[in-house]
Structure formats: C-alpha cells, structure tokens
Design an enzyme around this catalytic site. Structure first.
Site, short mmCIF file in Angstrom:
data_model
loop_
_atom_site.label_atom_id
_atom_site.label_comp_id
_atom_site.label_asym_id
_atom_site.label_seq_id
_atom_site.Cartn_x
_atom_site.Cartn_y
_atom_site.Cartn_z
N GLY A 263 0.72 -1.10 -0.01
CA GLY A 263 0.22 -0.10 0.01
C GLY A 263 0.78 1.27 -0.12
CG HIS A 264 0.28 6.04 1.01
ND1 HIS A 264 0.13 6.58 -0.13
CD2 HIS A 264 0.33 6.97 2.03
CE1 HIS A 264 0.34 7.93 0.05
NE2 HIS A 264 0.57 8.25 1.10
#
Length: 286
Positions: A263-264
């Site tokens: 993810g981020h």
C-alpha cells in the site's frame, strides 16, 4: 552502523533530522509524506548507510521539527521545500539523490527544479508526479476544499486528521496488515493531534493544488535532464495509484519501475524488497 538524531536551527525554526553513513559517500536525502516523519525511514536508513550518506529530515510541522502555528508560519509546499534546501545547505550537502514519498514528492520536485544539477537520482515510492496517479475517490474532497475552503468542505476533510484515517493509510492494500506495527499510526496521530497542528495540515491540503501546476515543468525536467528514476510503488495504494508510477515512462529516460504488493507506506510491509532494489539502483548511478 549508528543512526544519529540531530537538530539544527534553520531561520529560527528547530529542524530535526536523522543521519547515518560516511559523509564522504554519495548522499541520499529521504523525504517523508503525510502524516508521518523521518520515523518512516527508521528501518531503511541502516539498509543504505553502509554505502551512502543518508539524511532524513522532518518537515516543519511534522515529527520532531518545530510546528509553529499558521499565524507564525505560512504552511505551503514552497515553504517546506525552501526549509529543506536551507537545511541541506547548512549541512554542506551539494549533490544528492532523493527518495520521495507522498508530500516528499512535491518537496523533492521543487528542489530538483530549483537546482537540477544537484540531484543525481530520483527514487519515487508512491510519490506522485502525474495526474494519472490521483485516485479520485480520495482526492475529490481535497480538490473541493482547495477550490472553495469553507465550513462544509473543511468538515469533509477533517476525518483525514484522525487516528482511524491514519491507520487506514498504513494498512490498506497490505497483504497482511498484521505486519504493520500500530506504533506507526499511533505515533503519527499523536503528533497531528497537537494543538494547532490541524490548521497547519489543512493549509497544506489547500495548497496541494500548487503541486499539480508544477507537473509540466517537472516533466520537462525529467525529459531534458535524463536524471535516473526508480519508481517503487505499492500497487494497491488508493491515494496514489500505480498509474502514477507507469506514467514516468512518458518523460523519464529509461525509468526502472516496480509495482509491489503493498500500500501507501510500502516500507512497513515490503522493506526486504525495496531496500535491495534501491541499493542496486543507487550504486549504478552514484
């Protein structure tokens, strides 16, 4: 190898930074995003410090750096980049590679555009440089607030300042969220919750549109400078989607692009994949 934790005064503001490695080695500057700090690089720094001089500052308003009120400091990306440039000048850093993530990207882009000869390589980890990278479901409220800041548009963004939203930034898109330490989002949420820091963060939300306006000049810089680019992206990021990584092919010279299952905040779940890719890339171009 030790990581040193230091403070320096930059134009009356106390800036915190982490430093490791031999100062005579090529320098790599790690630029963090929202809502974190150089804390996000605590595991990456030792992975790089054997071969490189590593500097990771906390932006003004973040981490352990000073966080003046919005009445005392104009929170814009221009201002954050200017303080970063002055920090590097104070530390005697003339040339460096940048690792940019989230807010670190527009800060790094400004440094490169201001003095292209100083930046010898770019590593972008979910650090956006193209409109294709924006995931509309996340950014629509930011654009509305920037276009018309009022009680209604501000109310739509305020949940992003809370612990639940910060936890989501760390865990969304991660194959097994249990590998992400709760220390990460609790640490960040506590700092964002400091009195007055909400206004600083809202000011930066409003200012984010100025980063998009830089993109044409940035694309010209990527094309003309032929600066080496490594894009390592958490492909499940719902803030800056993987199209933002692929878009570097349009202007960067033969960019190296890796879309990883994450993810981020990719370093929290995929450090073992990111670190060797970075070391090999930086070694080739330093």
């Amino acid at each position: 190898m030790n990581t040193y934790h230091r403070f320096v005064d930059i134009e009356g503001l106390r800036v915190f930074y982490r430093e490791a490695g031999d100062p005579a080695a090529p320098t790599v500057v790690l630029l963090h995003g929202y809502p974190t700090s150089s804390f996000m690089f605590r595991h990456l720094i030792p992975e790089l410090a054997g071969d490189f001089h590593v500097i990771a500052p906390d932006h003004i308003g973040f981490g352990l750096s000073d966080a003046p009120s919005v009445d005392e400091f104009g929170y814009t990306f221009d201002a954050l980049a200017a303080h970063t440039a002055k920090l590097l000048e104070a530390l005697g850093v003339d040339t460096y590679a940048i690792y940019v993530q989230d807010y670190g990207a527009p800060i790094g882009w400004r440094l490169a555009l201001e003095d292209p000869e100083r930046v010898w390589a770019v590593v972008s980890q979910n650090g956006n440089a193209y409109e294709e990278g924006f995931v509309e479901g996340f950014w629509s409220d930011v654009w509305a607030y920037a276009a018309e800041p009022n009680a209604e548009t501000e109310a739509a963004l305020r949940p992003a300042l809370g612990e639940e939203a910060i936890r989501w930034q760390y865990t969304h898109g991660v194959p097994d969220p249990a590998v992400v330490s709760p220390d990460t989002w609790r640490h960040d949420a506590a700092l964002v919750a400091r009195p007055g820091n909400d206004r600083a963060q809202l000011a930066l939300f409003r200012d984010y549109i100025t980063n998009v306006r830089l993109y044409p000049a940035l694309h010209e810089y990527l094309r003309d400078s032929r600066v080496p680019v490594l894009a390592i992206w958490g492909k499940n990021d719902e803030i800056f989607g993987p199209a933002g990584a692929e878009a570097f092919r349009r202007h960067a010279h033969d960019p190296e692009i890796h879309l990883l299952d994450g993810g981020h905040f990719l370093l929290e779940s995929a450090l073992d994949e990111v670190a060797p890719l970075m070391r090999r890339f930086l070694a080739r171009h330093s």
